[in-house]
Design an enzyme around this catalytic site. Structure first.
Site, PDB file in Angstrom:
ATOM      1  CG  ASN A 135      -1.853   1.135   1.303  1.00 40.75           C
ATOM      2  OD1 ASN A 135      -1.810   2.041   0.473  1.00 40.75           O
ATOM      3  ND2 ASN A 135      -2.717   1.120   2.298  1.00 40.75           N
ATOM      4  CE  LYS A 180      -0.081   2.700   6.245  1.00 38.30           C
ATOM      5  NZ  LYS A 180      -1.453   2.810   6.543  1.00 38.30           N
ATOM      6  NE  ARG A 207      -6.092   1.927  -0.324  1.00 39.19           N
ATOM      7  CZ  ARG A 207      -6.096   3.082   0.309  1.00 39.19           C
ATOM      8  NH1 ARG A 207      -4.987   3.544   0.856  1.00 39.19           N
ATOM      9  NH2 ARG A 207      -7.196   3.778   0.408  1.00 39.19           N
ATOM     10  CG  HIS A 243     -13.114   3.584   3.449  1.00 44.19           C
ATOM     11  ND1 HIS A 243     -13.906   4.566   3.991  1.00 44.19           N
ATOM     12  CD2 HIS A 243     -11.834   3.946   3.699  1.00 44.19           C
ATOM     13  CE1 HIS A 243     -13.141   5.505   4.538  1.00 44.19           C
ATOM     14  NE2 HIS A 243     -11.888   5.147   4.370  1.00 44.19           N
ATOM     15  CG  LEU A 252     -17.852   4.621  11.864  1.00 41.90           C
ATOM     16  CD1 LEU A 252     -18.677   4.758  13.141  1.00 41.90           C
ATOM     17  CD2 LEU A 252     -18.427   5.515  10.769  1.00 41.90           C
ATOM     18  N   GLY A 301     -10.788   8.488   7.922  1.00 43.38           N
ATOM     19  CA  GLY A 301     -11.853   8.766   6.948  1.00 43.38           C
ATOM     20  C   GLY A 301     -12.993   7.815   7.271  1.00 43.38           C
ATOM     21  NE  ARG A 318     -10.705  12.787   4.408  1.00 43.41           N
ATOM     22  CZ  ARG A 318     -10.619  11.505   4.086  1.00 43.41           C
ATOM     23  NH1 ARG A 318     -11.489  10.965   3.261  1.00 43.41           N
ATOM     24  NH2 ARG A 318      -9.662  10.762   4.570  1.00 43.41           N
ATOM     25  CG  ASP A 375      -7.077  10.340  18.153  1.00 46.45           C
ATOM     26  OD1 ASP A 375      -7.871   9.762  18.924  1.00 46.45           O
ATOM     27  OD2 ASP A 375      -6.095   9.788  17.629  1.00 46.45           O
ATOM     28  N   GLY A 396     -10.804   2.259  13.091  1.00 43.01           N
ATOM     29  CA  GLY A 396     -10.335   2.794  14.382  1.00 43.01           C
ATOM     30  C   GLY A 396     -11.443   3.219  15.344  1.00 43.01           C
ATOM     31  CG  ASN A 441     -10.345   0.761  19.011  1.00 47.71           C
ATOM     32  OD1 ASN A 441     -10.080  -0.231  19.665  1.00 47.71           O
ATOM     33  ND2 ASN A 441      -9.847   0.977  17.806  1.00 47.71           N
ATOM     34  CD  GLU A 473      -8.949  -0.965   4.574  1.00 49.66           C
ATOM     35  OE1 GLU A 473      -9.204  -0.233   3.620  1.00 49.66           O
ATOM     36  OE2 GLU A 473      -8.579  -0.546   5.675  1.00 49.66           O
TER      37      GLU A 473
HETATM   38  P1  ADP Z   1      -7.087   5.561   9.193  1.00 50.65           P
HETATM   39  O1  ADP Z   1      -8.238   5.970   8.326  1.00 50.65           O
HETATM   40  O2  ADP Z   1      -6.064   6.616   9.356  1.00 50.65           O
HETATM   41  O3  ADP Z   1      -6.548   4.186   8.881  1.00 50.65           O
HETATM   42  P2  ADP Z   1      -8.066   4.332  11.624  1.00 50.65           P
HETATM   43  O4  ADP Z   1      -9.046   3.376  11.074  1.00 50.65           O
HETATM   44  O5  ADP Z   1      -6.809   3.815  12.218  1.00 50.65           O
HETATM   45  O6  ADP Z   1      -7.752   5.493  10.622  1.00 50.65           O
HETATM   46  O7  ADP Z   1      -8.849   5.193  12.732  1.00 50.65           O
HETATM   47  C1  ADP Z   1      -8.180   6.174  13.435  1.00 50.65           C
HETATM   48  C2  ADP Z   1      -9.112   6.826  14.410  1.00 50.65           C
HETATM   49  O8  ADP Z   1      -9.684   5.849  15.311  1.00 50.65           O
HETATM   50  C3  ADP Z   1      -8.328   7.752  15.313  1.00 50.65           C
HETATM   51  O9  ADP Z   1      -8.367   9.031  14.773  1.00 50.65           O
HETATM   52  C4  ADP Z   1      -9.059   7.690  16.597  1.00 50.65           C
HETATM   53  O10 ADP Z   1      -9.952   8.771  16.605  1.00 50.65           O
HETATM   54  C5  ADP Z   1      -9.898   6.438  16.583  1.00 50.65           C
HETATM   55  N1  ADP Z   1      -9.573   5.557  17.704  1.00 50.65           N
HETATM   56  C6  ADP Z   1     -10.260   5.491  18.854  1.00 50.65           C
HETATM   57  N2  ADP Z   1      -9.737   4.585  19.687  1.00 50.65           N
HETATM   58  C7  ADP Z   1      -8.672   4.075  19.090  1.00 50.65           C
HETATM   59  C8  ADP Z   1      -7.715   3.080  19.465  1.00 50.65           C
HETATM   60  N3  ADP Z   1      -7.741   2.466  20.630  1.00 50.65           N
HETATM   61  N4  ADP Z   1      -6.757   2.793  18.575  1.00 50.65           N
HETATM   62  C9  ADP Z   1      -6.712   3.406  17.369  1.00 50.65           C
HETATM   63  N5  ADP Z   1      -7.598   4.335  16.966  1.00 50.65           N
HETATM   64  C10 ADP Z   1      -8.564   4.680  17.815  1.00 50.65           C
END
Ligand code: ADP
Length: 399
Positions: A7, A14, A90, A179, A208, A211, A240, A282, A330, A334, A385
């Site tokens: 990717n 990555k 990718r 996605h 979620l 992005g 965004r 975040d 993310g 979480n 992915e």
């Molecule tokens: P990306 O689109 O950059 O791959 P991710 O799917 O890793 O993003 O999601 C990142 C977002 O997930 C972070 O901005 C954060 O807000 C949220 N998040 C909440 N808890 C966690 C956690 N424990 N670990 C990683 N991301 C987290």
């Protein structure tokens, strides 16, 4: 069979090396700051993590370093490059040219270059990654897995924008969605979990993360998705704006003396939950600030959950029902507060979650957070992915 998944971003690359007999990752890592001083490769195997600081003026040097790390006698994972049966790349945008994973050929790469202007932040870097691999491993077959391909099953009434039809045809302006590999993976996992024939399922998948996008998956096929011509559309994201009245652009341009590009950069980088809250993009920072009484952080969380809820409702209408709601990426995996807020007052649709289970930390497997009396299954499914890219590349080779 071993597949290397790549990717490539503009200054990053990555990778994961996956053994397809077990679908286990045998090595993974990433190059940072390619083309910038201070480049670094972080490489992980079951034996531990190695950091290699070396100049990477371009992606070709980066991929060569990755291959050297993979075969390294001390920290490598394989004996020789010959063990890599294929590379899965990718590629963000397929335009209307590809609706599935394809083998890399000169002709395919030519099409990708023509389509690069549809995703100028991602495609040139994705293309550089493929070209670098082609130079370093010219005899290894390579697959291109498009973020947009899973959405290619959307019917015209879902992907058409209400603009002059000739401009859709000529300029390819329509909804594409992104996605796709993630929506595909989690919807397939959900179908397995539900134990029903795919044709009978109606699933809404919420990816979620940094992005965010929501998809309606009916009978195993995507019928609608929230991102559009670009990944700026849909729900608000980290930085965004998501959907916005297009006339705002003209107003912004005149008030702030912006060009059109300035406006788009502003909506990409200064908006979203970061823009509303003034705290962070975040969700860990936002939930903490909100719990300490920060009203703008709370407002940002409320706007986000409300917009996701509206998309879910509209997709339930589009599918005439729902069997399963999936959260991933993310935030989806979480941030339990966001899942709680999205699922609040959805009992009309038969969606209800078990609060205790919702607050439990997920352990990397499918986590069922539905309440005992919920008609709809609500699942937290960690996305993967890279595995989709590897599986699709493998299928391609086997054909
Ligand atoms: P990306 O689109 O950059 O791959 P991710 O799917 O890793 O993003 O999601 C990142 C977002 O997930 C972070 O901005 C954060 O807000 C949220 N998040 C909440 N808890 C966690 C956690 N424990 N670990 C990683 N991301 C987290």
């Amino acid at each position: 069979m071993k597949i290397l998944v790549v990717n490539a971003g503009s200054s990053s690359l990555k990778y994961q090396l996956i053994d397809m007999d077990t679908e286990k990752v045998i090595a993974k890592g990433g190059c940072e700051r390619i083309g910038i001083r201070g480049s670094k490769l972080t490489h992980k195997t079951s034996r531990g993590e190695t950091a290699i600081e070396k100049d990477m003026p371009n992606h070709k040097v980066a991929i060569q370093l990755v291959l050297d790390a993979l075969v390294h006698p001390e920290y490598g994972a394989i004996k020789s490059m010959k063990e890599i049966d294929a590379v899965g790349h990718r590629m963000v945008h397929s335009a209307e040219d590809f609706d599935r994973t394809v083998l890399v050929t000169d002709q395919v790469m030519q099409k990708c270059k023509q389509n690069a202007e549809l995703a100028p932040l991602h495609m040139p870097a994705n293309i550089l990654g493929v070209e670098a691999c082609l130079e370093v491993m010219p005899n290894t077959p390579m697959g291109l897995v498009f973020d947009t391909a899973f959405h290619s099953t959307m019917p015209p009434h879902a992907y058409m924008y209400a603009i002059d039809y000739n401009d859709y045809k000529e300029l390819k302006i329509r909804r594409y969605g992104f996605h796709g590999t993630s929506h595909k993976y989690v919807s397939q996992e959900a179908i397995k979990y539900l134990g029903k024939p795919a044709e009978e399922t109606k699933i809404v998948t919420c990816h979620l993360g940094g992005g965010s996008s929501i998809s309606a998956v009916k009978g195993g096929k995507c019928i609608d998705t929230s991102m559009g011509f670009t990944p700026l559309a849909g729900v608000p994201m980290g930085t965004r704006s998501g959907d916005i009245d297009p006339a705002v652009l003209e107003y912004l341009a005149s008030k702030k003396h912006f060009s059109v590009l300035d406006c788009i950069n502003y909506l990409n980088k200064n908006g979203g939950v970061a823009g509303i809250s003034g705290v962070s993009s975040d969700f860990r920072d936002l939930t903490k600030a909100a719990s300490e009484g920060n009203e703008r952080a709370q407002l940002a969380l409320d706007v986000f959950s409300y917009c996701v809820k509206k998309y879910i409702g509209s997709y339930i209408a589009a599918m005439n029902g729902i069997d399963c709601l999936v959260f991933t990426a993310g935030i989806g995996e979480n941030t339990w507060q966001v899942r709680r807020d999205i699922c609040k007052d959805m009992d009309f649709f038969g969606i209800s979650i078990d609060q205790l289970r919702n607050e439990q930390k997920n352990d990397g497997s499918i986590h069922d957070i539905s309440a005992a009396d919920s008609k709809v299954k609500v699942l937290v499914i960690p996305t993967n992915e890279e595995l989709v890219i590897a599986r699709e590349t493998k299928e391609l080779l086997e054909k």
